[in-house]
Design an enzyme around this catalytic site. Structure first.
Site, PDB file in Angstrom:
ATOM      1  CG  ASP A  87      -0.589  -8.010  44.482  1.00  0.00           C
ATOM      2  OD1 ASP A  87      -0.165  -8.984  43.430  1.00  0.00           O
ATOM      3  OD2 ASP A  87      -0.712  -8.433  45.983  1.00  0.00           O
ATOM      4  CD1 TRP A  88      -2.983  -8.191  37.865  1.00  0.00           C
ATOM      5  CD2 TRP A  88      -1.993 -10.557  37.782  1.00  0.00           C
ATOM      6  NE1 TRP A  88      -2.926  -8.244  36.714  1.00  0.00           N
ATOM      7  CE2 TRP A  88      -2.551 -10.133  36.732  1.00  0.00           C
ATOM      8  CE3 TRP A  88      -1.648 -11.413  38.354  1.00  0.00           C
ATOM      9  CZ2 TRP A  88      -3.232 -10.779  35.555  1.00  0.00           C
ATOM     10  CZ3 TRP A  88      -2.174 -12.590  36.955  1.00  0.00           C
ATOM     11  CH2 TRP A  88      -2.390 -12.077  36.159  1.00  0.00           C
TER      12      TRP A  88
END
Length: 721
Positions: free
Chosen positions: A268-269
């Site tokens: 994820d980011w």
């Protein structure tokens, strides 16, 4: 290309070119972040260089056929080996045509419409150039304080698994992605247990036993992968004290080795670098080491891999073979998508104009929203009669904020407002509209105008709710009431003594005190999407009979949270006939049970259950049980009933939930019509994870409940021998 050709391509790549394939950056970097197209500001601070941008393997967040074709062309002109980019985006519940939020889709209990919504989202995305969606999110949730409950389908592992499969089928289609350019690859998220943060606070610690993880939180991810989902996203949280992005047991042990997943895993980011903040890595280099060892193939939005993997290989701490495996998986996905043959796969500016937000797609959005709204209360107020004079009052009366947090490229101004839809459907002069208050503020002037509008009305319809930013990522709340201004508006209008119906637009189960106890009817509309106003108007007027059923329990108060239907008993359970007892498991200031249970929902008609029967009173491994019940529409309108089957294992080696959903069927019945519903229950549906993690069943007594929700049901028993 076949695998042999992809391997040959891999062998031509330098180590730096390989590592570049593992980097994903946002669209604005590829388009040019600064006035001259340079990397500027926060990206420089993260260590992102223009060289990284020109060599990254995938792009996040760009859409539009022309823009994607342009970026792909420019990229390929500079690419030594001609390896195309992959374009990815968060297409969560629609691309341009926005469907109800996933929590609302769950409340439809309609697997076919859910699949159709994902297929339409895929078609609109693909024609705009998107190759991969970061969906479905299948995290099981039990805490409505967490803002991202709007993005899940609820609190039940069985139902979540059905929807997980449906979304994957819809996004990816039934045929090979290379040939089916109206579909795209799906990425199931967030692996794992992201939906169980302490305190319902975004990105917070998750801590649970492996048995609980496997019993409740892993099944929906596994279901998505069994359906062929091409990608997995790691979660931000810890799992057993280790951030998921660097968790070897989770990623390589369970996902790769145990489940046999051979697709791409993406962080994820910035979650690789966030291992430093967690305290699980000292610096970017150690974060890169841990993530690669765990099996993360693509790093989103931080440069730990591109800056440090080469040196880790050169120092012998990381084998280049690990990087080769990751790159080959990425190349294989690009080949599955057909990007080597057609790097502009699906992107078509002319067709884009025809497909996006077309009438067919809007109708599908309407159909799903109509199934997703849940009638929570109705004391003979709804549906409104044709000649009724209505005062539509509240901050959502004329609001277009009905799409929800993850509305991709959908525009609020394209959404059908409730005020517009009601005005179109009612007799001229029979509708008056007033805000009554803003989302969070109320004044004497607001109240005066609202009272005047309501003075001549037969019925007051209140349009209330949360701003879309009050849920979604980063939208955790400790107070899950409606804003105080809206509760005050209800009190002021209550003084008129007129019938009142409330429509709630929101992204989570709420504490409805101050609403459900003050008004005569409550319709939970959620964020219903592009056609939401039209759907709500048609439900209010009786053109649509509501059929949604809750997939998350509504609490009595936030102090009960987490409150969910499939909980365990205790050694001192509360006896409903002895509420005055003190030394039992109870609150002294609240009931134990939720305000509204899982599976609950009303209709404009009524249904009766009778004649619950079994094919046998004993079940064996080889002899399943047939369970039948008669359902009758006892009202005056045609309606849809969701008949729900629950089971309780009375005595187990590990304590078992009081009820577990094992099946359901939706019936459409005319007034007075009866039908017998028959469920097949098999021994494998009674298996669970024991203390040693064996997945088996226990012989003994089982209770069966069949009814309208997890609370109200007929009950009988059988024995597993």
């Amino acid at each position: 290309m076949n695998n042999q050709q992809l391997t040959a391509l891999l062998q031509q790549m330098t180590l730096e070119e390989k590592v570049a394939q593992l980097l994903q950056l946002t669209a604005h970097l590829h388009e040019g972040a600064g006035s001259e197209g340079q990397v500027t500001g926060p990206m420089e601070e993260m260590g992102i260089t223009e060289q990284m941008v020109s060599a990254s393997g995938s792009v996040l967040g760009l859409s539009g056929a022309k823009a994607i074709i342009n970026v792909q062309q420019n990229y390929l002109e500079k690419s030594r080996l001609g390896i195309p980019l992959m374009f990815m985006a968060d297409v969560v519940h629609g691309f341009k045509t926005i469907f109800p939020i996933p929590l609302a889709i769950g409340c439809s209990w309609d697997i076919q419409l859910a699949e159709k919504s994902a297929a339409i989202a895929a078609k609109e995305s693909a024609v705009s150039g998107i190759h991969v969606t970061f969906a479905p999110m299948v995290d099981l949730v039990r805490d409505p304080r967490w803002g991202r409950v709007m993005e899940t389908t609820g609190e039940d592992p069985y139902l979540n698994s059905l929807f997980a499969r449906a979304f994957v089928r819809g996004y990816q289609g039934q045929d090979e992605l290379k040939e089916n350019t109206d579909h795209m690859a799906a990425c199931v998220k967030h692996f794992a247990a992201y939906g169980a943060p302490e305190g319902g606070r975004e990105y917070n610690t998750v801590d649970m036993s492996e048995r609980q993880l496997r019993e409740y939180y892993l099944p929906a991810y596994k279901a998505a992968l069994d359906e062929g989902c091409e990608m997995v996203m790691s979660s931000f949280n810890t799992v057993d004290g280790i951030p998921a992005t660097g968790n070897e047991k989770l990623m390589r042990g369970i996902l790769r080795d145990e489940w046999g997943f051979e697709g791409v895993i993406i962080s994820d980011w910035a979650s690789i670098r966030e291992m430093i903040a967690h305290g699980a890595a000292a610096d970017d280099c150690e974060a890169a080491y841990r993530a690669m060892r765990a099996g993360i193939d693509i790093e989103m939005m931080t440069p730990c891999y591109v800056r440090h993997l080469p040196e880790l290989v050169q120092s012998g701490q990381i084998e280049e073979a690990l990087i080769d495996e990751a790159v080959l998986r990425i190349l294989q996905l690009k080949e599955k998508l057909g990007l080597f043959d057609n790097p502009f796969r699906g992107a078509d500016p002319e067709r884009e104009n025809e497909v996006l937000f077309c009438e067919e797609h809007r109708q599908a959005s309407y159909d799903l929203a109509a199934k997703s709204c849940v009638l929570l209360k109705n004391d003979h107020v709804l549906p409104l009669q044709p000649d009724t004079k209505v005062a539509l009052i509240g901050p959502f009366a004329d609001s277009d904020d009905i799409l929800g947090w993850w509305s991709c490229v959908g525009l609020k101004e394209d959404a059908t407002k409730l005020s517009t839809a009601l005005a179109e459907r009612m007799q001229e002069g029979s509708l008056r509209i007033a805000a009554g208050c803003s989302l969070n503020q109320i004044s004497t002037e607001h109240v005066s105008i609202a009272l005047e509008a309501a003075q001549t009305a037969d019925v007051i319809v209140l349009a209330l709710g949360e701003d879309s930013a009050m849920s979604g990522e980063g939208g955790s709340r400790t107070d899950i009431h409606l804003p105080a201004a809206q509760l005050e508006l209800i009190k002021q209008l209550k003084t008129l003594g007129k019938p009142m119906a409330a429509v709630i637009f929101n992204g989570r189960p709420l504490d409805l005190h101050g609403v459900i106890d003050e008004v005569d009817a409550v319709l939970e509309a959620w964020y219903p999407g592009s056609e939401g106003g039209a759907v709500v108007a048609d439900i209010l007027l009786g053109h649509v009979n509501p059929s949604g059923r809750l997939t998350m329990s509504f609490p009595q108060s936030v102090g009960q949270v987490p409150v969910y239907y499939n909980h365990f008993n205790t050694g001192r359970p509360l006896d409903p006939l002895k509420l005055e007892e003190r030394y039992v498991s109870k609150y002294i200031d609240s009931a134990n049970e939720p305000l509204l249970p899982f599976g609950f929902g009303l209709s404009y008609t009524t249904f009766a259950y009778s004649e619950l029967s079994f094919s046998n009173k004993e079940m064996t491994v080889n002899q399943p049980l047939s369970i039948s019940v008669k359902v009758t529409n006892t009202g005056l309108a045609a309606g849809v009933e969701t008949v729900q089957l629950y089971v309780r294992d009375v005595t187990g080696e590990v304590v078992r939930p009081l009820r577990e959903l094992k099946g359901y069927e939706q019936l459409e019945l005319a007034p007075g019509e009866s039908r017998v519903v028959t469920f097949q229950l098999t021994e494998d549906q009674l298996r669970y994870h024991h203390s040693d993690l064996r997945f088996t069943s226990d012989p003994g007594t089982f209770h069966v409940y069949v009814g309208a929700n997890s609370r109200d049901a007929l009950m009988s028993s059988f024995t597993l021998v």
